[in-house]
Design a protein around this motif. Structure first.
Motif, PDB file in Angstrom:
ATOM      1  N   PRO A   1      -4.668  18.943 -71.289  1.00  0.00           N
ATOM      2  CA  PRO A   1      -5.514  19.777 -71.941  1.00  0.00           C
ATOM      3  C   PRO A   1      -6.688  19.867 -71.301  1.00  0.00           C
ATOM      4  O   PRO A   1      -7.875  20.423 -71.210  1.00  0.00           O
ATOM      5  CB  PRO A   1      -6.365  18.752 -72.960  1.00  0.00           C
ATOM      6  CG  PRO A   1      -6.487  17.846 -72.170  1.00  0.00           C
ATOM      7  CD  PRO A   1      -4.422  17.515 -72.218  1.00  0.00           C
ATOM      8  N   ILE A   2      -6.104  19.950 -69.890  1.00  0.00           N
ATOM      9  CA  ILE A   2      -7.221  19.918 -68.759  1.00  0.00           C
ATOM     10  C   ILE A   2      -7.395  20.966 -67.283  1.00  0.00           C
ATOM     11  O   ILE A   2      -5.633  20.632 -67.625  1.00  0.00           O
ATOM     12  CB  ILE A   2      -8.401  18.619 -68.415  1.00  0.00           C
ATOM     13  CG1 ILE A   2      -7.413  17.871 -67.817  1.00  0.00           C
ATOM     14  CG2 ILE A   2      -8.743  17.939 -69.326  1.00  0.00           C
ATOM     15  CD1 ILE A   2      -7.241  16.528 -66.787  1.00  0.00           C
ATOM     16  N   ALA A   3      -7.869  21.358 -66.864  1.00  0.00           N
ATOM     17  CA  ALA A   3      -7.356  21.881 -65.531  1.00  0.00           C
ATOM     18  C   ALA A   3      -8.124  21.572 -64.364  1.00  0.00           C
ATOM     19  O   ALA A   3      -8.886  20.638 -64.513  1.00  0.00           O
ATOM     20  CB  ALA A   3      -7.874  24.088 -66.063  1.00  0.00           C
ATOM     21  N   TYR A   4      -7.439  22.169 -63.393  1.00  0.00           N
ATOM     22  CA  TYR A   4      -7.944  21.765 -61.933  1.00  0.00           C
ATOM     23  C   TYR A   4      -8.323  22.925 -61.189  1.00  0.00           C
ATOM     24  O   TYR A   4      -7.905  24.371 -61.898  1.00  0.00           O
ATOM     25  CB  TYR A   4      -7.113  20.813 -61.384  1.00  0.00           C
ATOM     26  CG  TYR A   4      -5.697  21.984 -61.136  1.00  0.00           C
ATOM     27  CD1 TYR A   4      -4.332  22.014 -61.787  1.00  0.00           C
ATOM     28  CD2 TYR A   4      -6.109  22.291 -59.530  1.00  0.00           C
ATOM     29  CE1 TYR A   4      -3.547  22.931 -60.741  1.00  0.00           C
ATOM     30  CE2 TYR A   4      -5.033  22.663 -58.593  1.00  0.00           C
ATOM     31  CZ  TYR A   4      -4.513  23.438 -59.516  1.00  0.00           C
ATOM     32  OH  TYR A   4      -2.850  23.882 -59.104  1.00  0.00           O
ATOM     33  N   ILE A   5      -9.092  22.812 -60.315  1.00  0.00           N
ATOM     34  CA  ILE A   5      -9.651  23.519 -58.959  1.00  0.00           C
ATOM     35  C   ILE A   5      -9.603  22.660 -57.870  1.00  0.00           C
ATOM     36  O   ILE A   5      -9.983  21.449 -58.008  1.00  0.00           O
ATOM     37  CB  ILE A   5     -11.095  24.089 -59.546  1.00  0.00           C
ATOM     38  CG1 ILE A   5     -11.590  25.369 -58.514  1.00  0.00           C
ATOM     39  CG2 ILE A   5     -12.518  23.248 -59.939  1.00  0.00           C
ATOM     40  CD1 ILE A   5     -12.445  26.356 -59.850  1.00  0.00           C
ATOM     41  N   ILE A   6      -9.477  23.643 -57.221  1.00  0.00           N
ATOM     42  CA  ILE A   6      -9.871  22.897 -55.711  1.00  0.00           C
ATOM     43  C   ILE A   6     -11.101  23.385 -55.313  1.00  0.00           C
ATOM     44  O   ILE A   6     -10.991  24.642 -55.033  1.00  0.00           O
ATOM     45  CB  ILE A   6      -8.568  23.992 -54.992  1.00  0.00           C
ATOM     46  CG1 ILE A   6      -6.900  22.509 -55.078  1.00  0.00           C
ATOM     47  CG2 ILE A   6      -8.762  22.965 -54.014  1.00  0.00           C
ATOM     48  CD1 ILE A   6      -5.280  22.732 -54.621  1.00  0.00           C
ATOM     49  N   SER A   7     -11.428  22.482 -54.458  1.00  0.00           N
ATOM     50  CA  SER A   7     -12.869  22.936 -54.001  1.00  0.00           C
ATOM     51  C   SER A   7     -12.815  21.833 -52.443  1.00  0.00           C
ATOM     52  O   SER A   7     -12.658  20.920 -52.589  1.00  0.00           O
ATOM     53  CB  SER A   7     -13.944  22.290 -54.478  1.00  0.00           C
ATOM     54  OG  SER A   7     -14.862  22.518 -53.966  1.00  0.00           O
ATOM     55  N   GLY A   8     -12.756  22.372 -51.260  1.00  0.00           N
ATOM     56  CA  GLY A   8     -12.078  21.856 -49.875  1.00  0.00           C
ATOM     57  C   GLY A   8     -11.602  20.664 -50.275  1.00  0.00           C
ATOM     58  O   GLY A   8     -10.115  21.566 -50.158  1.00  0.00           O
ATOM     59  N   ASN A   9     -11.378  19.465 -50.069  1.00  0.00           N
ATOM     60  CA  ASN A   9     -10.625  18.541 -49.476  1.00  0.00           C
ATOM     61  C   ASN A   9     -10.549  17.623 -51.686  1.00  0.00           C
ATOM     62  O   ASN A   9      -9.849  16.894 -51.412  1.00  0.00           O
ATOM     63  CB  ASN A   9     -11.124  17.875 -49.015  1.00  0.00           C
ATOM     64  CG  ASN A   9     -11.546  18.480 -47.546  1.00  0.00           C
ATOM     65  OD1 ASN A   9      -9.834  19.314 -47.082  1.00  0.00           O
ATOM     66  ND2 ASN A   9     -11.578  17.249 -46.314  1.00  0.00           N
TER      67      ASN A   9
END
Lengths: 1177, 532
Positions: A105-113
């Motif tokens: 039900p959740i998503a992810y996002i990439i920021s730096g490391n």
């Protein structure tokens, strides 16, 4: 789930790893998410995982082990997640993450490391919902708008003294973390940068004002956009603001007013007719005087490069190149004047580069429509006053009675048209000028729409222009479509697709535009029937058909000249890794020019009909593939471009013409004509260009900078051994105002100061595609005598083939190249209210292609070779002064001034003086003197008494002339340079080295005034110090001294404004002209009014106001709201309202050709008054 | 680019991305042949020499260049006819310049310009070189290939021979000029060529004609190209001319005289040409000769409507018709018409003073207006004119009833010329009888009595000059004959000794030609006399 819980979770899970404050971290995440500014590095890391119904947290731990990524999440988020089943071997991290989160039900996002978890809910909503509860972190929500309340997207917001910065989104919104005593810096190119103290406010509305400071402008320098501040090159920029309320067909006519160092000589006032754009002095040594004898720049329109050399033969209707572009679609114009910026255009940048960017779509909350409407009226301009009917006869008879002996007055020399006043054929009062002129009306409509989101948007613009010329049956019609769509796919890929369609219809009056063969240009000027020196006498009877034909609109006469152009272009950009982008642009341009012409039998001497058709097509394919790289390491900024270009032109050309007897109803070439009455040709040519180019820029702390540009170009026009050439440049810049000794002392006066210096080499190609080849002529029969219709093309019945002895190939013909130095300074004073730009340059052009006569033993007459050098040097300065930003008033004055010196540095055969133009020459080149000096007699004085004449001490013979051995009072006496007491060509017709073909200075002066919604604009430009030749008057008066009765049969202008020699003493008193003595058969003539004497040299000084407009903008208030429009602007403008000139003897001192000769052909640049409406909704 | 592609690029690692960029760049860079844009509108030295028919067309073009050089402003008459002042006393005010010894002729200044002859000579050399380099199998036979080369060599030889006779010393072009690099040096100076000694020029012409003789075959009347293109006999006739001229300029060089006699004999024996019998063939024989490609022709410039290679007959001064014909051939008396002045050298000294010509039919055949009954006189009021350019046909496309095309070839060499050359050669060697035999051969065909004068150099020189002057009147030979025979009888030809010493019989070089070539100097006699 709420924000606090996230923070708490973060604190628990990641505290040990975080070094900076927690608040900071989460803010960073938010900002990154909000602005989609996501880095891409490291995604290629590989992981191998094997899970069977394991908890998500376990998966995270494993991934953290295998990579240098860590997860950021709230515990609540994990609570709702499912367990994971997964087995991957050495797979990309991103792929794995996609699999992991697939059913979550959740998503992810990439920021730096960091891999940040987020709800699948729309993120903006999430932030807004949680904004109030983020008490530990001070998140500020802001909205950025421009002066008109439109959201400003992409603006940069940063916290002063920190690394935190975000960009506003499509709605102008942004979120940033800041403390109460932080200061936000909001900057956006083209707008004044603002600093705002945060204070206690949580939501800030920020209005950005459009910058008055040109230093903030973005300029395009070829494959790169930079802040003007950062450019080390000499660049003049014009924005759409400066153009928008001036209803011109082509922007080229405004360049003189809006820049410095740019001349736009024009020879005709016909709508859409060609203007030349000469940047920093002419270098053309072709000797042509038809408008092609001036050097022209490279045009780059949305990345598509076109040099006029590519269009030679195509543009045969003299239509202005920029007339294919609707001025409403132009966003900005950048003129690269020196070599450093142009070097990347290598082989075509020698005469400067004009980069035009058109308007694009943008992210808008709702689609925006813009409609402009423009109606204009061009009254008949002031004409040369002509005497008509009885007045003409009386004036001419007066001349006869005054000057002629009675034996001529009574003799057959008396022109019949004057003496036979009762003959109905000679007893008319035909006012020819009335026939040719009319009031012109013009209409321009433009509709554009744009809209879309940040990810996909569009702009479509439709234009229609119809401009009637003041000369009958001349005018210009244009239909344009410009469309572009922009798309962002994913996070790294952007694409822009453009289509442009232009249809133009040029009306050329009575002129026959048909050219047999494709090499020469149709000279519109020579076909205008209004040349005052060529008008028929008003006394002649003229048939209705002839009148109609003269007007050019006889119903049976067909004359169309149409040009269609389609442009397709696709630009893509891919972010590869941080700061490195791959760019591609592919273009296709298709031009067609078609001319149909039919001249009916009643207008032709032979009583036959003449029909012609010609079509010219050009296909251009070009591609640019290049990478851009930016890198900032502490104070070191590096930027680089490296790429590859190809450009291919294909020309197909054909024409057919026929003359013969038959029905005028048939206006085309068909079976009406016999085969032997039809002639035609076709032609296929092509050329191509390849280029590797690059630019490397480095600056330290934006204070010291150095740029290298380089281009290695190859052209099919050159021989294999000399096909490639290198064009390097280097430039340096020093923003000295950033030095502490300035900053600490006089920064309140001098806000900005920069020194620039550049050096570079540019090239130029010639227009001929196959000049390096020797060629054979087919069908040569060697006949030199008249053979009527017999076309002798064989010998002994066999088609003859011989070398084309008019030209010979030169396999190592090569580039004309220009070496240029530039020293410049940009200064801004008094809070940027006064901007000064100054540049000095030295431009040395070498290897110019020049025609050299060959020795007779070769059989060849002459050929072209890289032989001539020309140097231009000078300085130019532009000053913009915002005088009055007080209250509702805003006044800006701007002015440019420049000085260019031009001289020849090298000529063939050891710098032997060159005389061109046939016979004894009409112009010449001398090393050390400017280009295009006229060949002339020096009119020393007008003879009052024969006793004034010098006497040869050896023979006692008084001065005589070749043409008339007794010199009479009233004659202009030419200096006897060779002292042989005989005036003739041999020793007395010389290059006039005192003539000044180039002005001492040219410049511009503009006023921009605003008061509330009102604005007033006035543009002008001037030229001082050059000499021009009054060719039109000389041709007119010359008729009177050439014998025969031509003078009597041509029209007579009212000459009361001039003084002529009439009696002894007039010469000493300084009359304008020698005696006007009509010469007829039997009288010897000295040709008082011969063109090649310096009697006709007058001052070329002028000051021309090119445009004045006044307007009112409505952008708020009940009217606007009731009509549901965003903005309305109403304006009126006058083109060419006023011109001052020093000489009262020429009609328009600004209309001269490259040799300084005034054509005065009766097609003035006329005044046009327009009313315009511009509505946005 | 599709999404798929984008994703795949994004997902690949950095190395692959950089590789991709590299590939994109190099894929586009690989096509460097993009720059080889061959011209489609042009025949160039590189793409032309690929077939026999192309070579044949080039050769035809070379004849056309020669035609142009000789006929432009009627140069062949201005050079070869009018300076001799034998029969035609021109009334053209500008041709009068020539008759008064001034060769700077207004409106005919191109006669001072040798460019035209260099064009034909240079193109000939190009053809010789290029055709020789073409593979033999491109030709129907090796003979055909040799013919093309041989004829080109003939044109080159004839062009130089004309230049040697008109200007004496001229530059010699020994290489094929194909690029501007041969004409302008790296410093922007045109590369001049100085005038070479006339004997070097004659050697060059001789070498070319020998090459031509070696490569060509004999032909016969009625064969295609007979007379209007060179065959072996044409080349031998040219050789006989060149060698005799050489001998004349070089103290009667006996070797050259012998070569001339040998070449002439070979023509007479092998050419298959025969003399026109003016007595028996009459007008028809004369007309055939003038129309050209007749049994007596050896080399002519073709003028014929059959092949669309004619021009309209006009009275304009720069044409052979304008300079020789008059009314009633034209509707009015032409202002350009020449007088066949009874007091002029030809009527007075060649015809009237020679009783042997009482029955010479040439004065009737060659001229209109020579009174047939009153021997030696012309019709009043001096309306006699030359008929050699009077062959004509109607211009069907014109409504003007007087619109005619010319059908008269321009005769360069014919068999009678060769007989008289051999006679002159024998005279130079003192073989008086052989010389007289050939002279009488020519005289007999015209009904003139056999030569009965003294067997001396002086007498025979006059005899041969006179015979040639009458036989070839209007064919552009007399002026060259005077120089070759050094025949300037007083009191008619008081050409100053000074002028002869300074080569004053040669023509001036056009000032423009000198301006464009720094190595050139004006013909001595004309220094300071040519400013136009």
């Amino acid at each position: 789930m709420n924000f606090n819980s996230i923070l708490r979770a973060l604190a628990i899970v990641r505290r040990s790893k975080f070094e900076r404050s927690l608040k900071m971290r989460i803010t960073t995440v938010l900002l990154i998410v909000a602005t989609m500014q996501v880095g891409a590095s490291g995604l290629a890391q590989k992981v191998s995982l094997k899970f069977k119904n394991d908890k998500l947290l376990t998966v995270f731990r494993e991934i953290e082990k295998q990579t240098n990524y860590s997860f950021v999440y709230g515990k609540e988020q994990l609570a709702q997640t499912k367990n994971v089943n997964l087995s991957v071997q050495n797979e990309n991290l991103e792929t794995v993450l996609d699999l992991v989160f697939k059913d979550q039900p959740i998503a992810y996002i990439i920021s730096g490391n960091h891999i940040v978890l987020k709800g699948k809910k729309k993120y903006q909503d999430f932030v807004s919902e949680n904004l109030n509860v983020i008490s530990p972190v001070n998140i500020i929500k802001g909205k950025i708008e421009d002066e008109k309340g439109n959201p400003v997207s992409g603006a940069n917001v940063s916290v002063k003294g920190s690394n935190v910065s975000v960009q506003s989104d499509a709605n102008g919104d942004f979120f940033i973390e800041a403390n109460d005593n932080d200061v936000l810096i909001i900057s956006f190119t083209g707008y004044t940068t603002r600093e705002i103290k945060v204070g206690s406010q949580k939501e800030i509305k920020i209005n950005l004002k459009q910058a008055q400071n040109q230093l903030d402008d973005i300029v395009v320098i070829g494959y790169q956009k930079v802040h003007k501040k950062e450019a080390n090159a000499a660049i003049a920029s014009i924005s759409s603001k400066e153009l928008e309320s001036i209803p011109v067909i082509s922007v080229s006519s405004l360049l003189s007013s809006l820049t410095s160092g740019v001349q736009v000589p024009s020879q005709s006032g016909a709508p859409g007719s060609r203007n030349n754009v000469v940047i920093r002095g002419n270098t053309n040594v072709s000797g042509a005087s038809d408008g092609t004898g001036l050097s022209s720049p490279l045009y780059v329109i949305d990345g598509i490069q076109t040099s006029l050399e590519d269009l030679v033969g195509f543009n045969s209707s003299n239509t202005d190149f920029l007339a294919s572009l609707n001025p409403n679609d132009i966003e900005s114009i950048d003129i690269l004047k020196d070599a450093s910026a142009a070097a990347i255009y290598g082989s075509r940048g020698a005469n400067g580069v004009i980069i035009i960017t058109t308007k694009k779509g943008g992210a808008l909350s709702s689609p925006e429509f813009n409609f402009t409407l423009n109606s204009g009226f061009t009254p008949i301009p002031p004409l040369v006053p002509m005497l008509v009917g009885a007045a003409e006869r009386r004036a001419k008879m007066d001349m006869i009675y005054k000057h002629w002996q009675s034996k001529y007055q009574q003799g057959p020399e008396m022109p019949m048209i004057l003496s036979d006043s009762l003959n109905p054929a000679f007893n008319n009062n035909m006012d020819y000028q009335k026939l040719f002129y009319r009031n012109g009306f013009s209409n321009k409509y433009n509709l554009s729409m744009r809209g879309g989101s940040e990810f996909s948007n569009y702009r479509i613009s439709l234009g229609y222009d119809n401009v009637e010329g003041v000369v009958q049956n001349t005018g210009f019609k244009r239909y344009t479509l410009a469309a572009n769509t922009n798309a962002k796919v994913g996070k790294r890929f952007e694409n822009q697709f453009r289509v442009g369609l232009t249809l133009t219809e040029n009306k050329t009056g009575q002129g026959n535009p048909y050219i047999y063969g494709s090499s020469s240009n149709f000279d519109f000027n020579s076909t205008v029937p209004t040349d005052p020196s060529n008008l028929n006498s008003s006394l002649f009877y003229v048939s209705e058909a002839k009148i109609a034909s003269l007007r050019g609109n006889l119903s049976s006469k067909l004359n169309t000249d149409k040009a269609n152009q389609a442009t397709f272009s696709n630009y893509s950009k891919l972010d590869i890794i941080n700061g490195l982008t791959l760019n591609t642009q592919f273009n296709f341009v298709y031009n067609v020019q078609k001319k149909n012409y039919y001249e009916p039998s009643i207008l032709r001497d032979n009583g036959d009909g003449f029909a012609s058709y010609s079509i010219y097509t050009r296909k251009n394919f070009s591609s640019d593939v290049y990478v851009n790289y930016y890198k900032k390491i502490k104070e070191h900024n590096i930027s680089a471009v490296f790429g590859f270009k190809t450009d291919y032109n294909n020309y197909e050309d054909m024409g057919v013409a026929a003359s013969g007897f038959g029905p005028d109803a048939v206006k085309v070439v068909n079976d009406r004509y016999r085969m032997d009455q039809i002639g035609g040709y076709s032609s296929i040519e092509s050329n191509s260009l390849m280029s590797i180019f690059g630019r490397l820029g480095y600056n330290y702390n934006k204070k010291y900078s150095i740029d290298f540009a380089f281009s290695r170009d190859g052209s099919s026009r050159f021989g294999e051994d000399v096909r490639f050439a290198n064009f390097p440049s280097v430039s340096v810049g020093w923003i000295f105002s950033d030095e502490s000794f300035i900053k600490n002392n006089i920064s309140h006066i001098l806000n900005y100061g920069k020194f620039r210096a550049s050096y570079g080499v540019n090239g130029k190609q010639f227009s001929e595609n196959a000049l390096r080849y020797s060629a054979y002529s087919m069908g040569f029969g060697g006949n030199v005598y008249s053979s009527n219709n017999m076309n002798v093309g064989s010998y002994g019945g066999v088609t003859g083939v011989v070398p084309n002895y008019n030209t010979i190939g030169k396999p190592n013909l090569s580039w004309e190249n220009t070496e240029q130095w530039n020293l410049g300074a940009d200064l801004a004073f008094f809070k940027n209210r006064l901007n000064v730009t100054f540049d000095a340059y030295n431009k040395k052009t070498d290897n110019l292609l020049f025609t050299i006569p060959y020795p007779a033993y070769s059989g060849y007459s002459s050929g072209k070779d890289n032989l001539v050098g020309v140097m231009n040097y000078g300085w130019e300065s532009m000053v913009k002064w915002r005088v009055l930003p007080i209250g509702n008033w805003d006044l800006e004055l701007s002015g440019g001034i420049s000085q260019n010196k031009n001289y020849v540095t090298k000529l063939p055969n050891g710098n032997r003086d060159f005389y061109g133009g046939g016979g004894s020459g009409t112009y010449g080149y001398v090393v050390g003197l400017p280009l295009n000096l006229p060949v002339m007699y020096h009119t020393a004085y007008i003879l009052d008494y024969v006793s004034q004449l010098p006497v040869n001490p050896f023979t006692g013979q008084v001065l005589k002339s070749k043409w008339d051995s007794t010199l009479d009072p009233g004659y202009p006496i030419f200096t006897d340079y060779n002292g042989d007491y005989n005036i003739d060509e041999a020793g007395d017709l010389k290059l006039n080295t005192k003539f000044k073909p180039t002005p001492d200075f040219i410049g511009s002066f503009n006023i921009n005034l605003k008061y509330k919604g009102w604005y007033f604009q006035a543009y002008s430009y001037f030229s001082f110090g050059s000499d021009i030749i009054n060719t039109s008057t000389s041709r007119y008066m010359n008729k009177y001294t050439r014998g025969g009765s031509d003078w009597a049969e041509k029209g007579l202008a009212d000459l009361s404004g001039y003084t002529f020699w009439e009696k002894p003493g007039d010469g000493a008193a300084g009359v304008d002209y020698p005696s006007l003595y009509p010469i007829t058969t039997g009288m010897t003539s000295y040709y008082n009014f011969r063109e090649n004497q310096d009697l006709w040299v007058v001052s070329g000084d002028y000051w021309k106001v090119s445009n004045v407009s006044i307007g009112y903008t409505l952008d708020k208030g009940p009217i606007v709201e009731q009509l549901h429009i965003a903005r309305a602007r109403l304006y009126s403008s006058i083109l060419n309202p006023y011109q001052w000139q020093r000489s009262n003897k020429v009609t328009d001192a600004s209309q001269v050709n490259e040799q300084g000769r005034t054509l005065g052909n009766g097609y003035p640049q006329s005044k046009t008054i327009t009313l315009g409406l511009d509505v946005k909704f | 680019m599709s999404n798929f592609k984008i994703n795949s690029i994004m997902k690949s690692n950095t190395k692959i991305k950089i590789l991709t960029i590299g590939l994109v760049l190099f894929a586009t860079m690989g096509c460097s042949d993009l720059l080889d844009q061959e011209p489609m509108n042009l025949a160039t030295p590189q793409n032309y020499w690929t077939s026999e028919s192309n070579a044949v067309s080039a050769l035809a073009g070379d004849y056309a260049l020669l035609k142009r050089a000789l006929t432009d402003q009627a140069a062949f008459l201005l050079w070869g006819e009018f300076p001799a002042r034998t029969f035609m006393n021109s009334q053209n005010s500008f041709i009068n310049y020539i008759e008064s010894g001034n060769y700077v002729v207004p409106y005919s200044e191109r006669t001072m310009d040798w460019t035209g002859l260099f064009k034909s000579a240079n193109w000939a050399l190009t053809i010789e070189t290029k055709v020789a380099a073409m593979p033999d199998n491109l030709f129907t036979s090796i003979d055909e290939k040799n013919r093309i080369i041989g004829e080109a060599a003939f044109i080159r030889s004839l062009s130089y021979f004309y230049m040697a006779r008109v200007w004496g010393d001229v530059p010699i072009v020994r290489e094929v000029i194909e690029t501007a690099d041969q004409l302008v040096d790296d410093n922007g100076y045109t590369i001049g060529k100085k005038r070479e000694d006339e004997f070097l020029v004659l050697d060059y012409a001789l070498e070319a004609v020998n090459k031509s003789i070696a490569l060509l075959n004999y032909s016969s009347p009625g064969s295609p190209r007979w007379a209007i293109q060179a065959n072996k006999a044409s080349a031998e006739a040219l050789k006989a001319h060149i060698t005799l001229w050489y001998a004349s300029r070089n103290n009667n060089n006996a070797d050259m005289v012998n070569q001339s006699i040998a070449a002439a004999s070979s023509v007479i024996n092998n050419s298959n040409a025969s003399l026109i019998d003016y007595v028996n063939e009459g007008v028809a024989g004369f007309d055939n000769m003038c129309k050209g490609a007749s049994k007596t022709g050896l080399f002519e410039i073709n003028i014929s409507t059959d092949t669309n290679e004619s021009y309209r007959i006009t009275s304009a001064g720069g044409t052979p018709t304008g300079l020789t014909l008059s009314g009633p051939f034209f509707s009015t008396l032409s202002g350009n018409r020449p007088l066949i002045d009874p007091a002029y050298y030809g009527p007075a000294k060649i015809i009237k003073a020679d009783p042997g010509r009482a029955n010479d039919v040439r004065r009737i055949l060659f001229f209109d207006g020579y009174n047939p009954t009153l021997a030696y006189t012309v019709n009043p009021p001096n309306t006699a004119y030359l008929l050699k350019y009077s062959q004509k046909s109607k211009d069907a496309t014109s409504i003007d009833p007087l619109a005619y095309f010319s059908e008269s070839n321009i005769l360069i060499f014919r068999l009678a010329d060769v007989y008289l050359l051999r006679a002159e050669g024998n005279m130079r060697l003192g073989n008086w009888d052989n010389a007289i035999t050939d002279i009488n051969m020519v005289r007999s065909k015209a009904g003139a009595a056999n030569y009965t004068g003294a067997k001396t150099l002086v007498a025979l020189t006059k005899c041969i000059f006179d015979e040639r002057a009458l036989e070839f009147v209007g064919e552009g030979q007399s002026a060259f004959d005077r120089i070759r025979l050094n025949y300037y009888p007083s009191p008619e030809f008081p050409l100053e000794v000074a002028r002869q010493a300074a080569n004053g019989y040669f023509w001036p070089v056009h000032p423009n030609v000198i301006t464009a070539d720094s190595a050139l100097i004006q013909t001595e006699w004309w220094v300071g006399k040519t400013t136009t």
